[in-house]
Design an enzyme around this catalytic site. Structure first.
Site, PDB file in Angstrom:
ATOM      1  N   THR A   1      11.809 -23.977  95.771  1.00 44.16           N
ATOM      2  CA  THR A   1      12.572 -23.091  94.887  1.00 44.16           C
ATOM      3  C   THR A   1      12.085 -23.198  93.440  1.00 44.16           C
ATOM      4  O   THR A   1      11.860 -22.179  92.779  1.00 44.16           O
ATOM      5  CB  THR A   1      14.067 -23.454  94.975  1.00 44.16           C
ATOM      6  OG1 THR A   1      14.498 -23.265  96.323  1.00 44.16           O
ATOM      7  CG2 THR A   1      14.897 -22.595  94.042  1.00 44.16           C
ATOM      8  N   ILE A   2      11.934 -24.414  92.952  1.00 44.98           N
ATOM      9  CA  ILE A   2      11.479 -24.592  91.576  1.00 44.98           C
ATOM     10  C   ILE A   2       9.959 -24.422  91.478  1.00 44.98           C
ATOM     11  O   ILE A   2       9.455 -23.736  90.580  1.00 44.98           O
ATOM     12  CB  ILE A   2      11.875 -25.999  91.053  1.00 44.98           C
ATOM     13  CG1 ILE A   2      13.400 -26.182  91.073  1.00 44.98           C
ATOM     14  CG2 ILE A   2      11.332 -26.218  89.642  1.00 44.98           C
ATOM     15  CD1 ILE A   2      14.173 -25.236  90.203  1.00 44.98           C
TER      16      ILE A   2
ATOM     17  N   GLY B   1      15.354 -34.226  89.500  1.00 49.59           N
ATOM     18  CA  GLY B   1      15.749 -35.056  90.629  1.00 49.59           C
ATOM     19  C   GLY B   1      15.215 -36.473  90.570  1.00 49.59           C
ATOM     20  O   GLY B   1      15.730 -37.367  91.238  1.00 49.59           O
TER      21      GLY B   1
ATOM     22  N   SER C   1      17.978 -31.504  84.325  1.00 54.58           N
ATOM     23  CA  SER C   1      18.289 -30.663  85.488  1.00 54.58           C
ATOM     24  C   SER C   1      18.780 -29.302  85.020  1.00 54.58           C
ATOM     25  O   SER C   1      18.965 -29.065  83.825  1.00 54.58           O
ATOM     26  CB  SER C   1      19.362 -31.344  86.333  1.00 54.58           C
ATOM     27  OG  SER C   1      20.568 -31.396  85.602  1.00 54.58           O
ATOM     28  N   CYS C   2      18.997 -28.405  85.966  1.00 54.57           N
ATOM     29  CA  CYS C   2      19.312 -27.018  85.606  1.00 54.57           C
ATOM     30  C   CYS C   2      20.566 -26.920  84.747  1.00 54.57           C
ATOM     31  O   CYS C   2      20.540 -26.279  83.681  1.00 54.57           O
ATOM     32  CB  CYS C   2      19.419 -26.143  86.843  1.00 54.57           C
ATOM     33  SG  CYS C   2      20.630 -26.670  88.058  1.00 54.57           S
ATOM     34  N   ASN C   3      21.653 -27.551  85.175  1.00 54.72           N
ATOM     35  CA  ASN C   3      22.881 -27.453  84.390  1.00 54.72           C
ATOM     36  C   ASN C   3      22.699 -28.062  83.001  1.00 54.72           C
ATOM     37  O   ASN C   3      23.140 -27.482  81.999  1.00 54.72           O
ATOM     38  CB  ASN C   3      24.023 -28.185  85.106  1.00 54.72           C
ATOM     39  CG  ASN C   3      24.792 -27.275  86.028  1.00 54.72           C
ATOM     40  OD1 ASN C   3      25.242 -26.209  85.609  1.00 54.72           O
ATOM     41  ND2 ASN C   3      24.949 -27.674  87.277  1.00 54.72           N
TER      42      ASN C   3
ATOM     43  N   ARG D   1      27.513 -23.975  91.623  1.00 56.46           N
ATOM     44  CA  ARG D   1      27.135 -23.285  92.869  1.00 56.46           C
ATOM     45  C   ARG D   1      26.583 -24.370  93.784  1.00 56.46           C
ATOM     46  O   ARG D   1      25.868 -25.257  93.329  1.00 56.46           O
ATOM     47  CB  ARG D   1      26.117 -22.179  92.616  1.00 56.46           C
ATOM     48  CG  ARG D   1      24.663 -22.643  92.361  1.00 56.46           C
ATOM     49  CD  ARG D   1      23.903 -22.964  93.615  1.00 56.46           C
ATOM     50  NE  ARG D   1      22.594 -23.544  93.430  1.00 56.46           N
ATOM     51  CZ  ARG D   1      22.344 -24.836  93.314  1.00 56.46           C
ATOM     52  NH1 ARG D   1      23.327 -25.719  93.300  1.00 56.46           N
ATOM     53  NH2 ARG D   1      21.097 -25.278  93.216  1.00 56.46           N
TER      54      ARG D   1
ATOM     55  N   HIS E   1      25.034 -18.037  93.465  1.00 60.25           N
ATOM     56  CA  HIS E   1      24.419 -17.439  92.272  1.00 60.25           C
ATOM     57  C   HIS E   1      24.961 -18.024  90.979  1.00 60.25           C
ATOM     58  O   HIS E   1      25.993 -17.564  90.482  1.00 60.25           O
ATOM     59  CB  HIS E   1      24.703 -15.932  92.207  1.00 60.25           C
ATOM     60  CG  HIS E   1      24.236 -15.165  93.389  1.00 60.25           C
ATOM     61  ND1 HIS E   1      22.963 -15.226  93.879  1.00 60.25           N
ATOM     62  CD2 HIS E   1      24.885 -14.278  94.183  1.00 60.25           C
ATOM     63  CE1 HIS E   1      22.843 -14.406  94.914  1.00 60.25           C
ATOM     64  NE2 HIS E   1      23.995 -13.831  95.130  1.00 60.25           N
TER      65      HIS E   1
ATOM     66  N   GLN F   1      20.414 -21.197  88.283  1.00 60.99           N
ATOM     67  CA  GLN F   1      19.899 -22.526  88.635  1.00 60.99           C
ATOM     68  C   GLN F   1      18.453 -22.522  89.109  1.00 60.99           C
ATOM     69  O   GLN F   1      17.763 -23.532  88.960  1.00 60.99           O
ATOM     70  CB  GLN F   1      20.794 -23.144  89.707  1.00 60.99           C
ATOM     71  CG  GLN F   1      20.593 -22.633  91.121  1.00 60.99           C
ATOM     72  CD  GLN F   1      21.360 -21.352  91.412  1.00 60.99           C
ATOM     73  OE1 GLN F   1      22.099 -20.841  90.576  1.00 60.99           O
ATOM     74  NE2 GLN F   1      21.185 -20.821  92.603  1.00 60.99           N
TER      75      GLN F   1
END
Lengths: 349, 349, 349, 349
Positions: free
Chosen positions: A13-14, A120, A149-151, A178, A226, A309
């Site tokens: 995904t990333i 991670g 991280s994303c958040n 999410r 999402h 995210q």
């Protein structure tokens, strides 16, 4: 000018978004990507004859343990091994599954290659825990950086934005998380909210990046795919009014101020909007920030943001390449270059 | 002692739980219930030969506009009209759809009957906007009371609990709202979070009930059916530590302190637990409060609560009957009587 | 008459409902339950002072590996070990996690105790793969029986119902499967449908129980927690009209024929209805069958049923006790006794 | 060669994809689009300076009742009125909300313009109920065509595929329907399956398009947003084996045969895959068909397909333009031209 040679470990995904992000940088060259299995993402790349954005070919290298025969059977061309890739690059973007990056680091060290790890991994894997806007200069010239991280990445954008303008003393966050990405079948939650032990790691991470701010918060998982939503209660060194906050948010290239009146009713609206924009994969680099959510509470300013995210860490990871390789020496120049090539901020007046 | 005669208008999600709650009060008599259509809830009652809790018969009265032939066709016994019911009672619990209560009030006034309205009605319908723990005395002897909504009822329990012990100056809330009840098909949300314009009405309502506290907050709808979760950032008049907060929460009969370690992972755990307790309909009167969520932030205390939306207002509504009819004149006596008959607080050590 | 002494291994979703089911049988005695950890279900029982349905005490025995100190710390009374329980009973209902039942069987054999296993175990664990309505007589006097899983149990009820009346040659099913139970956090699915390799095991299992019928089908997981829905395309030995099918379904005690017009819009309506009936845990023993779903297609009859996954196998498991212990020797007598004590079929005209 | 001039009424979920589809056809010209409000989709177009696919400008016309001042305030350029658009085109694609198309038809008739309506309109609005593969020739030269809805379009592709090869007598379908599109907030379903009265309209529609086939079926709504899944039980005029079915499916340009082994676990996998392919909006024109789902049952062949509801009707609508305007006179030529310009079937070996 010689382009920075970049490799991507892990085309998930990333990783696939990092590859696209690098391919869009005119001062970088995507040397290749590495993965272990012919995942759907790899199959999709193969269906496109290994061509990604801008007509650029994404050469595939296999990490140790991969079954090359399986790639051959599917007619997926393979360029070489993971070490072959590492030998050709200046810097690796490591988006391997959590924990694998620490092992990959041995290979990077062996060949004297810099690397940027994703959220991670443990902080100890890197010299600097990095955020493009909050501590760019700390990453300049360093060999190993770890991204937030994303958040945390999105959260810090907004807090740093207010902090630079007015000073922030402390924040309390509620992360409405999410629980899975679209297409995830290995994790999920059904008709349930799930709470984590407080404080959330994102609050702790914010304090690592911005040690002058006191932060805590609660994280609640929700069964959607999402975009996380975070509510932020931030205490300024001075009273920050709604107008003061809004003015700064609107100037930030990586913050998209939206409103309920325009039809942005929640996280799914932002995903829909990104798809309708024609953005690749329906991605958005900016965090959304609801103008209608901003309220004052005594000395605190309160607001809600949306974190896409899958894509939100891409710009800050590109920033990290710039810092580590000294392409740009300052936050202003580094982030501006990233923004230019990713098309970020164009919509701002 | 003469029992207080009670009627319930609207046998929906709230109404049927109010009827059960009244039927459990040994100093009250459930005279009857009123509805308009043979809903699933009415059909279920009929399948049980109109017998509810404790072997008590729930007599059904029809509101104006009901099609009595339809009830006859289904062999659902009807006792009379809505006005027949109103004439027989001391007080009505009005859980009719939002807005209908205001019209029903004309009938209550005609027959000199008191009434308790639910949160969906406008405040102007009532003499007092009521909460059993926060302002019981304001409701004593009044004719028309309006209950706080489910989220506000549970939220105020926790804020009032801290306020009485330590004093609270201001609160900022994030409401992570369940969007529908189990079995709801007339509303829903699918794979989306939805944000409302801030401040949320619950924060505004809290200020109406507790005018000495400044409150604001953000509400986000989530696609689940079991229990809202609210995070609260409360500023005390003095510094409130985690231990100080926990001590008070644990003493409150209508707050159930739970922990992740015990297996209470989220709102769905509390629903499951209530079912496993054998509670009727799997309901719970207490709010849940996660011990693991309590954290301090400067002068603020932060925590998360679970609101069982279908049943949480029942105790405070019974309190309202006690206040309005002067069964008990004080908060302590009124809530204690309600708690005794509903079996609330038994599990406390 | 001497009552059959029954123990329950595993007090989880199924086990606690089996315990309740046994406690309701006037010709059986629930000797005790066994578990390994103080789960939420065990904690709920302890909050009720270990009292289950009908005021009956559920004595708790600990399986090997349990940490008794942890139960002591929580003041949960323990009666003895798993083997202590086995020694006291005539028959064990084994609802331990899948695979554990096979190991428990060694203990049952050691003490010469009969056992009924749930659907998660392999067929080889038992002498007979059992369904109360479809092959009761095959279980009579046998030592080890294995129940069909929840979907198969409900499906066979409906197919057997038509088969006995008209003869069925083949069926094709589509299982629209709920992916988790309310309160489950260890599994889930978010905004996705998931398909299994065809044929589904339920179709294969049906053929094992009813070898004269050809069956196949497709299973799709859906992100909901209340009730599977199965569509059935059944080919009769003779043409079966909608009226012919409906007539038989309406006579079956464990089939509840419902309609959209009455308000039964889907699986969640049936869960709501069971809660409103006041059924313990909001459970329902009957499968739902939508009258509005029945359509004819050439020689095929098509219909849709609802499977209340948590409780549907309870009656057939009780039937299995009756068969194995020869309490009743025929399907008619055995299922009638079960139905009487569980209150099944009362609502039928 | 003169290009066919095409307009699109309604720039919603379907309309914007129709506009893109037309813009990709080298023998057509997208004259403009019409809408009433500055929806998120229109705002996204405006953010892109009204440029859609292939650098083509999408001129915006306003339908009656639109508030032009609102568009001006947002700096969204407007070319004229709906009638201005209609006057300039040969054919309109009407994807206005259900029911509005019938009123728009009066304007089309006034200016002698042909039109293709989407599935939400009544059949009576059109001369022919159309499907590109099943009855192309019936649409040739006609003025008003109505497309089948998304489920019916995809379903008929698969049934027509088998029917042309082997002959199909009857089908029974189970539609596992996604209840909303990503970003929809005006409809939703939460933790519930919902059943419709049988037979489903899709089965009835199939019989209208393919009157030699008997069809029926059941539809169940599920709380997901990515792709319907339909299971099909089809009876051939001859026995159709799995191999025979698979062979035909693999040849069909608009059917993508996928497998669980490749990682296509459900509808969300296909959405993810389309995103990873880089398809605009993450759309897919092909239906997915799981090889692992194909099983035989007596004379019936059984399989499961995935319907990408947002984009599946685009190719058949483009086919309809070709038929109505006589661009191509046969099914083979018409669908081949559409496929070429949309890039459909490229991945087939």
């Amino acid at each position: 000018m010689r382009k920075i040679k970049v490799g991507v470990a892990g085309y998930g995904t990333i990783g696939q978004r990092l590859a696209d992000g690098v391919a869009l940088q005119e001062d970088m060259e995507l040397v290749g990507i590495a993965d272990m299995v012919p995942s759907l993402s790899v199959q999709a790349l193969a269906e496109n004859d290994m061509v990604g954005v801008n007509g650029i070919k994404y050469n595939l290298y296999l990490v140790e343990g991969a079954d090359k025969a399986e790639f051959d059977r599917r007619n997926i061309p393979v360029e070489g091994t993971f070490e072959d890739l590492v030998k050709k690059v200046d810097i690796m973007l490591d988006s391997a599954p959590a924990g694998v990056g620490a092992k990959n680091k041995e290979i990077y060290e062996k060949y004297g290659v810099k690397a940027i790890f994703q959220g991670g991994e443990k902080n100890s894997v890197a010299d600097v825990f990095f955020h493009g806007y909050a501590n760019y200069e700390k990453g300049v010239g360093k060999d190993y950086l770890k991204l937030t991280s994303c958040n945390t990445t999105g959260l810090i954008r907004s807090v740093d934005c207010l902090d630079r303008a007015y000073g922030i003393e402390k924040v309390v966050i509620t992360i409405i998380r999410r629980v899975a990405d679209p297409g995830d079948y290995h994790r999920g939650l059904t008709n349930a909210l799930q709470i984590d032990k407080a404080p959330s790691h994102q609050a702790v991470d914010l304090m690592t990046i911005m040690p002058h701010i006191d932060a805590t918060g609660i994280l609640v998982h929700t069964p959607v795919t999402h975009g996380h939503i975070i509510t932020v209660v931030a205490k300024g060194k001075q009273k920050i009014t709604k107008e003061m906050a809004l003015r700064e948010f609107q100037k930030h290239p990586r913050i998209r101020v939206v409103s309920l009146a325009d039809g942005f009713k929640g996280n799914a609206s932002l995903f829909k909007y990104a798809r309708d924009l024609g953005n690749r994969r329906g991605d958005m680099y900016e965090i959304g920030l609801w103008e209608d959510s901003i309220v004052e509470s005594g000395d605190d300013i309160v607001y809600a943001i949306n974190i896409p995210q899958e894509s939100v860490t891409i710009p800050e990871t590109i920033d990290a390449i710039r810092a580590a390789t000294k392409l740009q020496l300052t936050r202003e120049e580094g982030t501006a270059a990233t923004n230019k090539y990713l098309g970020i901020g164009k919509f701002k007046k």
